[in-house]
Enzyme design. Structure first.
Site, PDB file in Angstrom:
ATOM      1  N   HIS A  81      10.745  28.004  57.363  1.00 22.10           N
ATOM      2  CA  HIS A  81      10.217  29.375  57.428  1.00 22.10           C
ATOM      3  C   HIS A  81       9.960  29.908  56.020  1.00 22.10           C
ATOM      4  CE1 HIS A  81      10.623  30.178  61.750  1.00 22.10           C
ATOM      5  NE2 HIS A  81      11.661  29.376  61.690  1.00 22.10           N
ATOM      6  N   CYS A 127       6.956  26.126  61.729  1.00 23.70           N
ATOM      7  CA  CYS A 127       8.018  25.722  62.647  1.00 23.70           C
ATOM      8  C   CYS A 127       7.442  25.267  63.995  1.00 23.70           C
ATOM      9  CB  CYS A 127       9.043  26.843  62.794  1.00 23.70           C
ATOM     10  SG  CYS A 127      10.652  26.247  63.372  1.00 23.70           S
ATOM     11  N   GLU A 134       8.426  32.513  55.186  1.00 21.74           N
ATOM     12  CA  GLU A 134       8.331  33.965  55.163  1.00 21.74           C
ATOM     13  C   GLU A 134       9.657  34.668  54.918  1.00 21.74           C
ATOM     14  OE1 GLU A 134       9.057  32.845  59.511  1.00 21.74           O
ATOM     15  OE2 GLU A 134       8.015  32.031  57.770  1.00 21.74           O
TER      16      GLU A 134
END
Length: 511
Positions: free
Chosen positions: A169, A79, A171
């Site tokens: 993202h 990001c 994660e």
């Protein structure tokens, strides 16, 4: 030497999730502020640049020399990290024509090892208002979405270590194949051997603890919770009876918890002294209704009791603590410790004037990792699987003044609730649960008699780490039976309500 990945933190709310995802791949990692001086020792296998609340085009936006990093190790920007990478090398980053938050469909445009195994179209999670409008010269596009032209990229050529960036993202849970993408970076790009395991951690920690402690003695305040129990067991594995534990009954534990926890410690083989200080804590809490005053009264008296007991013992030079990684991260975060919503504990815990060197074997572990270590150490699953319980105990689940009578009332209701969750097989699906005694009496009818008794609120949430939480959707039939059991069995309570607030905006505890 354990291999490691460094995550440079630019202040993102998701930074801890990146670390957790890396650890899940059995790769050790640490979070450090973006402006910390780095040491490129042989154990460092790669660097991840986190997201950030800043725009890369703001004058105060955090900066870093990415060219210097990729001269040493592979780098992945996530990001903000990706946007900063693009801008640093001559690309264009600007406000998006269409802001992108939430789910998006990623379209893979390459067969690069970084995207190996991903479906040609896969769901990812976006959270940004800027977009990379054009890539720098010498960079290749790896993926797009419907809304943004550059969702993933890499720097081409072999003059530096690999450099990748993703606008989404990977994660977070909603990026369906995000963990696979991260694993590709860790294993195929950085060459990590995935040697970070519970057994490996225990072996390394025991050796390190023996080296740190030597022949000295360690004293430790125990709470019966997962963190302190695992930390004590790990220290005990290293030094045996050089460790002395102290477990204080502060009068606001759960029903029979003092006796049960002491028995559990005895089974594990820990040397622990139990201190019954209920009367002193009730005296300190008398007349206090403000939650912060209650917390501070309990914390202050606990330190006094611990010091009194420590003085009775001779020769202790070290203080064991169950500090875990989220505590450490917050204390060294980019923006400093967050605003105090309510006081819990600090990384130091007990006061500096004790002049004891700290022993913190869990300070690099997340909560789920602590549980894995505990099971590997042979601690009973019942202790490892316990729900989190606040340091001030039931004192902050009794709204208003705390006294022995009200504690006993709540202990009974809470015990019925927790035991019912276990009996119905619901305990493990709930992250935290407890009963709250309200300073409210309501009218009820039992038989032909009118009652005027207390109200209890039931709280149960699902969560991963307590940072956010949703109310647990317990079956109506369970709640109906629970209400009947509490009202019928606990004299003094005639009404039960269920809390359906999520965090945020509410907190898990009421005080």
């Amino acid at each position: 030497m354990t291999e490691k990945i460094l995550i440079l933190d630019f202040g993102s709310q998701y930074t801890q999730l990146i670390a957790r995802a890396v650890r899940e791949s059995n790769v050790y990692c640490e979070i450090v502020p973006f402006n910390k001086a780095l040491s490129f020792d042989p154990s460092l296998k790669g660097i991840i640049l986190s997201g950030s609340p800043f725009s890369v085009n703001e004058s105060q936006a955090p900066q870093i020399d990415i060219a210097a990093l990729i001269a040493q190790v592979p780098v992945l920007g996530i990001c903000y990290g990706a946007q900063l990478t693009a801008k640093c090398f001559g690309g264009t980053v600007a406000k998006s024509d269409k802001r992108e938050y939430g789910r998006a469909q990623l379209r893979i445009e390459s067969d690069d090892p970084f995207v190996k195994g991903l479906d040609k179209t896969t769901q990812v999670w976006m959270s940004h208002s800027d977009s990379i409008k054009s890539l720098p010269n010498g960079f290749d596009l790896l993926a797009t979405t419907e809304s943004i032209p550059v969702a993933a990229f890499r720097k081409n050529g072999t003059d530096t270590k690999p450099l990748y960036g993703v606008q989404f993202h990977p994660e977070v849970y909603h990026s369906v194949q995000g963990k696979l993408l991260l694993r590709n970076f860790l294993i195929d790009i950085c060459g990590c051997s995935q040697d970070w395991t519970a057994a490996h951690f225990i072996t390394d920690s025991v050796n390190a603890l023996r080296q740190q402690i030597g022949k000295r003695k360690v004293i430790m305040a125990l709470s019966g919770g997962v963190d302190s129990t695992v930390a004590a067991t790990l220290i005990h594995r290293a030094i045996g009876d050089q460790l002395q534990g102290i477990f204080v009954d502060n009068g606001v534990l759960r029903k029979d918890e003092f006796e049960k926890v002491l028995h559990s410690y005895q089974q594990i083989g820990l040397r622990v002294t139990g201190i019954d200080a209920k009367a002193r804590f009730y005296s300190a809490l008398a007349g206090k209704t403000d939650p912060e005053q209650k917390r501070k009264a309990i914390g202050s008296l606990f330190i006094d009791v611990f010091q009194e007991e420590a003085k009775k013992l001779e020769g202790f030079e070290l203080l064991g603590q169950g500090t875990i990684y989220p505590d450490v991260i917050e204390s060294v975060s980019v923006h400093g410790p967050s605003v105090t919503i309510k006081s819990h504990h600090n990384v130091g815990g007990l006061p500096a004037h004790l002049h004891l060197e700290l022993v913190e074997p869990l300070r690099l572990l997340f909560k789920d990792e602590v549980r894995k270590i505990g099971l590997e150490l042979g601690i009973p699953a019942e202790m490892i699987g316990r729900h989190p319980f606040p340091g001030p105990g039931l004192a902050i689940r009794i709204l208003g003044e705390v006294n022995a009578e009200r504690v006993a009332l709540l202990q009974e209701a809470d015990h019925i609730f927790i035991q019912s969750l276990k009996d119905k097989g619901l305990y493990e699906s709930v992250w935290q649960a407890g009963a709250i005694l309200l300073p409210v009496k309501t009218v009820g009818v039992m038989g032909d008699e009118r009652t005027y008794e207390y109200t209890v609120a039931i709280r149960a949430v699902t969560s991963v780490d307590g940072m956010t939480a949703d109310w647990a959707h317990l079956p109506y039939s369970f709640l109906a039976d629970l209400s009947n059991d509490i009202i019928n069995q606990v004299r003094g309570i005639n009404r039960v309500v269920y809390d359906i607030s999520s965090k945020p905006p509410a907190t898990i505890e009421w005080e």
